[in-house]
Structure formats: structure tokens, C-alpha cells
Design a protein around this motif. Structure first.
Motif, PDB file in Angstrom:
ATOM      1  N   VAL A 121       0.996  -1.129   0.057  1.00  0.00           N
ATOM      2  CA  VAL A 121       0.083   0.169   0.099  1.00  0.00           C
ATOM      3  C   VAL A 121       1.018   1.177  -0.068  1.00  0.00           C
ATOM      4  CG1 VAL A 121      -1.703   1.509   1.416  1.00  0.00           C
ATOM      5  CG2 VAL A 121      -1.658  -1.075   1.331  1.00  0.00           C
ATOM      6  N   LYS A 122       0.819   2.074  -0.972  1.00  0.00           N
ATOM      7  CA  LYS A 122       1.420   3.215  -1.038  1.00  0.00           C
ATOM      8  C   LYS A 122       1.214   4.415   0.026  1.00  0.00           C
ATOM      9  CE  LYS A 122       3.224   6.914  -4.044  1.00  0.00           C
ATOM     10  NZ  LYS A 122       3.001   7.592  -5.365  1.00  0.00           N
ATOM     11  N   PRO A 123       2.017   4.733   0.947  1.00  0.00           N
ATOM     12  CA  PRO A 123       1.764   5.554   2.073  1.00  0.00           C
ATOM     13  C   PRO A 123       1.722   7.096   1.315  1.00  0.00           C
ATOM     14  CG  PRO A 123       4.267   5.127   2.044  1.00  0.00           C
ATOM     15  CD  PRO A 123       3.574   4.247   0.840  1.00  0.00           C
ATOM     16  N   ASP A 124       0.835   7.995   1.902  1.00  0.00           N
ATOM     17  CA  ASP A 124       0.914   9.357   1.780  1.00  0.00           C
ATOM     18  C   ASP A 124       1.546  10.167   2.806  1.00  0.00           C
ATOM     19  OD1 ASP A 124      -1.164   9.116   3.814  1.00  0.00           O
ATOM     20  OD2 ASP A 124      -2.617   9.274   2.184  1.00  0.00           O
ATOM     21  N   HIS A 125       1.964   9.521   3.767  1.00  0.00           N
ATOM     22  CA  HIS A 125       2.844  10.250   4.461  1.00  0.00           C
ATOM     23  C   HIS A 125       3.969   9.314   5.076  1.00  0.00           C
ATOM     24  CE1 HIS A 125       3.906  14.096   6.468  1.00  0.00           C
ATOM     25  NE2 HIS A 125       4.384  13.430   7.429  1.00  0.00           N
ATOM     26  N   VAL A 126       5.079   9.520   5.614  1.00  0.00           N
ATOM     27  CA  VAL A 126       5.937   8.676   6.231  1.00  0.00           C
ATOM     28  C   VAL A 126       6.538   9.622   7.660  1.00  0.00           C
ATOM     29  CG1 VAL A 126       8.428   7.403   6.050  1.00  0.00           C
ATOM     30  CG2 VAL A 126       6.603   7.631   4.068  1.00  0.00           C
ATOM     31  N   LEU A 127       6.528   8.688   8.463  1.00  0.00           N
ATOM     32  CA  LEU A 127       6.933   9.161   9.879  1.00  0.00           C
ATOM     33  C   LEU A 127       8.429   8.402   9.716  1.00  0.00           C
ATOM     34  CD1 LEU A 127       4.042   9.099  12.359  1.00  0.00           C
ATOM     35  CD2 LEU A 127       5.251  11.124  11.339  1.00  0.00           C
ATOM     36  N   VAL A 128       9.553   8.932   9.996  1.00  0.00           N
ATOM     37  CA  VAL A 128      10.807   8.266  10.040  1.00  0.00           C
ATOM     38  C   VAL A 128      11.665   8.687  11.281  1.00  0.00           C
ATOM     39  CG1 VAL A 128      13.001   8.446   8.412  1.00  0.00           C
ATOM     40  CG2 VAL A 128      11.026   9.144   7.436  1.00  0.00           C
ATOM     41  N   ASP A 129      12.087   7.550  11.714  1.00  0.00           N
ATOM     42  CA  ASP A 129      12.948   7.683  12.890  1.00  0.00           C
ATOM     43  C   ASP A 129      14.161   8.115  12.756  1.00  0.00           C
ATOM     44  OD1 ASP A 129      13.357   6.831  15.895  1.00  0.00           O
ATOM     45  OD2 ASP A 129      14.846   5.610  14.979  1.00  0.00           O
ATOM     46  N   GLY A 130      14.337   9.406  13.299  1.00  0.00           N
ATOM     47  CA  GLY A 130      15.574  10.076  13.273  1.00  0.00           C
ATOM     48  C   GLY A 130      15.944  11.179  12.311  1.00  0.00           C
ATOM     49  N   PHE A 131      15.863  10.765  11.047  1.00  0.00           N
ATOM     50  CA  PHE A 131      16.313  11.547   9.888  1.00  0.00           C
ATOM     51  C   PHE A 131      15.367  11.599   8.696  1.00  0.00           C
ATOM     52  CE2 PHE A 131      18.863   7.790  10.147  1.00  0.00           C
ATOM     53  CZ  PHE A 131      18.643   7.089   9.145  1.00  0.00           C
ATOM     54  N   LYS A 132      15.249  12.463   7.732  1.00  0.00           N
ATOM     55  CA  LYS A 132      14.630  12.366   6.719  1.00  0.00           C
ATOM     56  C   LYS A 132      15.469  11.564   5.722  1.00  0.00           C
ATOM     57  CE  LYS A 132      11.832  16.529   6.110  1.00  0.00           C
ATOM     58  NZ  LYS A 132      11.438  17.829   5.195  1.00  0.00           N
ATOM     59  N   LEU A 133      14.682  11.226   4.548  1.00  0.00           N
ATOM     60  CA  LEU A 133      15.187  10.357   3.428  1.00  0.00           C
ATOM     61  C   LEU A 133      15.300  11.326   2.355  1.00  0.00           C
ATOM     62  CD1 LEU A 133      13.187   7.018   3.915  1.00  0.00           C
ATOM     63  CD2 LEU A 133      15.326   7.568   4.817  1.00  0.00           C
ATOM     64  N   PRO A 134      16.555  11.993   1.975  1.00  0.00           N
ATOM     65  CA  PRO A 134      16.616  12.783   1.173  1.00  0.00           C
ATOM     66  C   PRO A 134      16.032  12.295  -0.260  1.00  0.00           C
ATOM     67  CG  PRO A 134      18.690  12.647   2.169  1.00  0.00           C
ATOM     68  CD  PRO A 134      17.845  11.540   2.711  1.00  0.00           C
ATOM     69  N   GLY A 135      15.127  13.101  -0.854  1.00  0.00           N
ATOM     70  CA  GLY A 135      14.541  12.616  -2.223  1.00  0.00           C
ATOM     71  C   GLY A 135      13.311  11.751  -2.357  1.00  0.00           C
ATOM     72  N   PHE A 136      13.143  11.490  -1.167  1.00  0.00           N
ATOM     73  CA  PHE A 136      11.929  10.321  -0.963  1.00  0.00           C
ATOM     74  C   PHE A 136      10.728  11.114  -1.470  1.00  0.00           C
ATOM     75  CE2 PHE A 136       8.811   7.503   0.722  1.00  0.00           C
ATOM     76  CZ  PHE A 136       9.338   6.130   0.003  1.00  0.00           C
ATOM     77  N   PRO A 137      10.049  10.477  -2.372  1.00  0.00           N
ATOM     78  CA  PRO A 137       8.960  11.066  -3.110  1.00  0.00           C
ATOM     79  C   PRO A 137       7.484  10.901  -2.282  1.00  0.00           C
ATOM     80  CG  PRO A 137       8.905   9.085  -4.340  1.00  0.00           C
ATOM     81  CD  PRO A 137      10.194   9.117  -3.182  1.00  0.00           C
ATOM     82  N   VAL A 138       7.554  11.054  -0.866  1.00  0.00           N
ATOM     83  CA  VAL A 138       6.364  11.159  -0.216  1.00  0.00           C
ATOM     84  C   VAL A 138       6.617  12.108   0.901  1.00  0.00           C
ATOM     85  CG1 VAL A 138       4.913   9.754   1.299  1.00  0.00           C
ATOM     86  CG2 VAL A 138       5.621   8.908  -1.132  1.00  0.00           C
ATOM     87  N   PRO A 139       5.591  12.884   1.151  1.00  0.00           N
ATOM     88  CA  PRO A 139       5.889  13.842   2.522  1.00  0.00           C
ATOM     89  C   PRO A 139       6.189  12.987   3.473  1.00  0.00           C
ATOM     90  CG  PRO A 139       3.974  14.611   1.299  1.00  0.00           C
ATOM     91  CD  PRO A 139       4.521  13.140   0.737  1.00  0.00           C
ATOM     92  N   GLN A 140       7.186  13.511   4.364  1.00  0.00           N
ATOM     93  CA  GLN A 140       7.733  12.868   5.630  1.00  0.00           C
ATOM     94  C   GLN A 140       7.980  13.773   6.793  1.00  0.00           C
ATOM     95  OE1 GLN A 140      11.958  11.484   4.904  1.00  0.00           O
ATOM     96  NE2 GLN A 140      11.466  12.210   2.826  1.00  0.00           N
ATOM     97  N   THR A 141       7.993  13.240   7.958  1.00  0.00           N
ATOM     98  CA  THR A 141       8.259  13.911   9.196  1.00  0.00           C
ATOM     99  C   THR A 141       9.311  13.087   9.958  1.00  0.00           C
ATOM    100  OG1 THR A 141       6.113  14.693   9.191  1.00  0.00           O
ATOM    101  CG2 THR A 141       7.230  14.810  11.321  1.00  0.00           C
ATOM    102  N   PRO A 142      10.496  13.471  10.103  1.00  0.00           N
ATOM    103  CA  PRO A 142      11.453  12.905  11.100  1.00  0.00           C
ATOM    104  C   PRO A 142      11.392  13.312  12.391  1.00  0.00           C
ATOM    105  CG  PRO A 142      12.510  14.739  10.172  1.00  0.00           C
ATOM    106  CD  PRO A 142      11.018  14.640   9.563  1.00  0.00           C
ATOM    107  N   LEU A 143      11.357  12.066  13.106  1.00  0.00           N
ATOM    108  CA  LEU A 143      11.268  12.219  14.689  1.00  0.00           C
ATOM    109  C   LEU A 143      12.434  11.676  15.347  1.00  0.00           C
ATOM    110  CD1 LEU A 143       7.540  10.909  15.055  1.00  0.00           C
ATOM    111  CD2 LEU A 143       8.193  13.309  14.964  1.00  0.00           C
ATOM    112  N   VAL A 144      13.038  12.390  16.057  1.00  0.00           N
ATOM    113  CA  VAL A 144      14.022  11.745  16.904  1.00  0.00           C
ATOM    114  C   VAL A 144      13.672  11.063  18.103  1.00  0.00           C
ATOM    115  CG1 VAL A 144      16.197  12.528  18.245  1.00  0.00           C
ATOM    116  CG2 VAL A 144      15.664  13.739  16.046  1.00  0.00           C
ATOM    117  N   GLY A 145      14.257   9.855  18.076  1.00  0.00           N
ATOM    118  CA  GLY A 145      13.493   8.817  19.271  1.00  0.00           C
ATOM    119  C   GLY A 145      12.119   8.509  18.693  1.00  0.00           C
TER     120      GLY A 145
END
Length: 224
Positions: A121-145
Motif C-alpha cells: 500500500v503506497k503511503p501518503d505520509h511517512v514518519l521516519v525515525d531520526g532523519f529525513k530520507l533525502p529525495g524520497f517522493p512522499v511527504p515525511q516527518t523525521p522524529l528523533v527517538g
């Protein structure tokens, strides 16, 4: 919050609080929110592993937490539940060769990319642990911890850890003498003694220098 029979209210409230970021994004219109996390940045041996998970809104899973705060036996139980009840999940890897050629941070990002792109299933937003994924083609929010702040990332951390542990236990038979089933490739004293005795195998990250003797600068800087 609906009461869950047989589970104390404190645990229900703790797990519900892990959905704060997911609820915020849902209010902004996101539907499929993926959490992504990795396991295995610190070891001296083996690949780095990432998992991505999309949970149904507010799904209650008793004991859901950062994988480092959960016992190995409970992690395995939770992994089964997560796979059964999630909307989608996937695992991605980056090899020892990629770690040595690219460095552990870049390889970790590649593992995350691979997990996310493998989701059915293609996500429309990504929550990433720690750091952004440069160039990833979906809106994302990095969360430290993030594995302690987001239910989706916590679920991903559990799947990544269990997948990598299973692989390292299997590798123990292929690369005997290093105690991989116990240390999972991490720089334990027993693992270092085995390295001093046997030398590194093809599963060891030679870029984590000096691999022998003494601590690995990369593993201490970047590890879990």
C-alpha cells in the motif's frame, strides 16, 4: 478511547498516546501513514535492516513500544500481531558490502527506502525515525527517538529487529565461532575475543575500523 477487556487503563492510555503524530497527520488529510525504522547500525557484522508499517488508525496492541524496551520473546509475539493486523508492512535490507562502500548512514537510508517502496500500500505520509530520507517522493516527518513517540515507528522497529535477529541466528551456522546467535553481530566482549582469535569473516564490516583490536569508531558513533 474504547475500553479493551483484560487490559489495564494505564496501558491503554500509553498505547493511545503513541498515536499522537498519526492523529495529527490524519487531521491534515493523510490516510496511509507509514512508520519506518532500522535495526543494526551498531554491529560489527551483518546487514542493516529496516521495516515499514502502516497501522489501522488507533489499533490497540498491548505492549507496543520501542523494540529496545521489549524483551526478545515479547518482540517475536508482537511481530506476529503487527503483521496480522497492520494494513501493510515490508522489510528492506542493505548489505555489508553496501555498508562498507557507502557508510552505515547511507546504507541505513537505502534499507529504509527499500522497505517503504516494498509496501503493498503506497503511503501518503511517512514518519521516519531520526532523519529525513533525502529525495524520497512522499511527504515525511523525521522524529528523533521516534520509536518511543509513534505507534507506526515502534511497530517498524519491532519488525526490523526481529527480522535482523532471525537472520543473524541463521548466520551463526554459516559463520561458526563468533557467537552470532547470541550477540547478533554487536561488539560484545565475546564477539571481540572471537574476532581476535579467528579474524573477520566476509560477514564483518571492514569499514568499521579499527575492527581489531579495540572499539569500532563507527559503531560507537552510529550504533543503537
Amino acid at each position: 478511547m474504547a475500553e479493551v477487556q483484560g487490559v489495564n487503563l494505564e496501558e491503554q492510555e500509553r498505547v493511545a498516546a503513541l498515536y499522537a503524530w498519526e492523529r495529527r497527520l490524519q487531521r491534515l488529510g493523510a490516510v496511509y501513514i507509514a512508520g519506518v525504522d532500522e535495526a543494526g547500525r551498531g554491529p560489527l557484522a551483518g546487514p542493516v535492516t529496516a521495516a515499514a508499517v502502516i497501522l489501522p488508525p488507533g489499533l490497540f496492541i498491548a505492549g507496543l513500544n520501542d523494540s529496545k524496551r521489549v524483551s526478545p520473546a515479547r518482540r517475536r509475539q508482537l511481530a506476529v500481531i503487527i503483521k496480522e493486523k497492520s494494513l501493510a508492512w515490508a522489510v528492506g535490507w542493505a548489505s555489508v558490502k553496501e555498508i562498507d562502500c557507502l557508510n552505515i548512514m547511507v546504507a541505513s537510508r537505502w534499507a529504509m527506502w527499500r522497505a517503504l517502496t516494498a509496501l503493498p500500500v503506497k503511503p501518503d505520509h511517512v514518519l521516519v525515525d531520526g532523519f529525513k530520507l533525502p529525495g524520497f517522493p512522499v511527504p515525511q516527518t523525521p522524529l528523533v527517538g521516534g520509536d518511543a513517540l509513534s505507534a507506526s515507528i515502534a511497530a517498524a522497529s519491532i519488525l526490523a529487529k526481529v527480522a535482523r535477529d532471525d537472520l543473524m541466528e541463521a548466520y551463526d551456522a554459516v559463520f561458526p565461532g563468533y557467537g552470532l546467535a547470541e550477540n547478533k553481530g554487536y561488539p560484545t566482549p565475546g564477539h571481540r575475543r572471537a574476532l581476535a582469535r579467528l579474524g573477520p569473516s566476509s560477514l564483518h564490516r571492514l569499514s568499521f575500523t579499527p575492527l581489531l583490536p579495540g572499539p569500532s569508531r563507527d559503531s560507537l558513533k552510529n550504533g543503537e
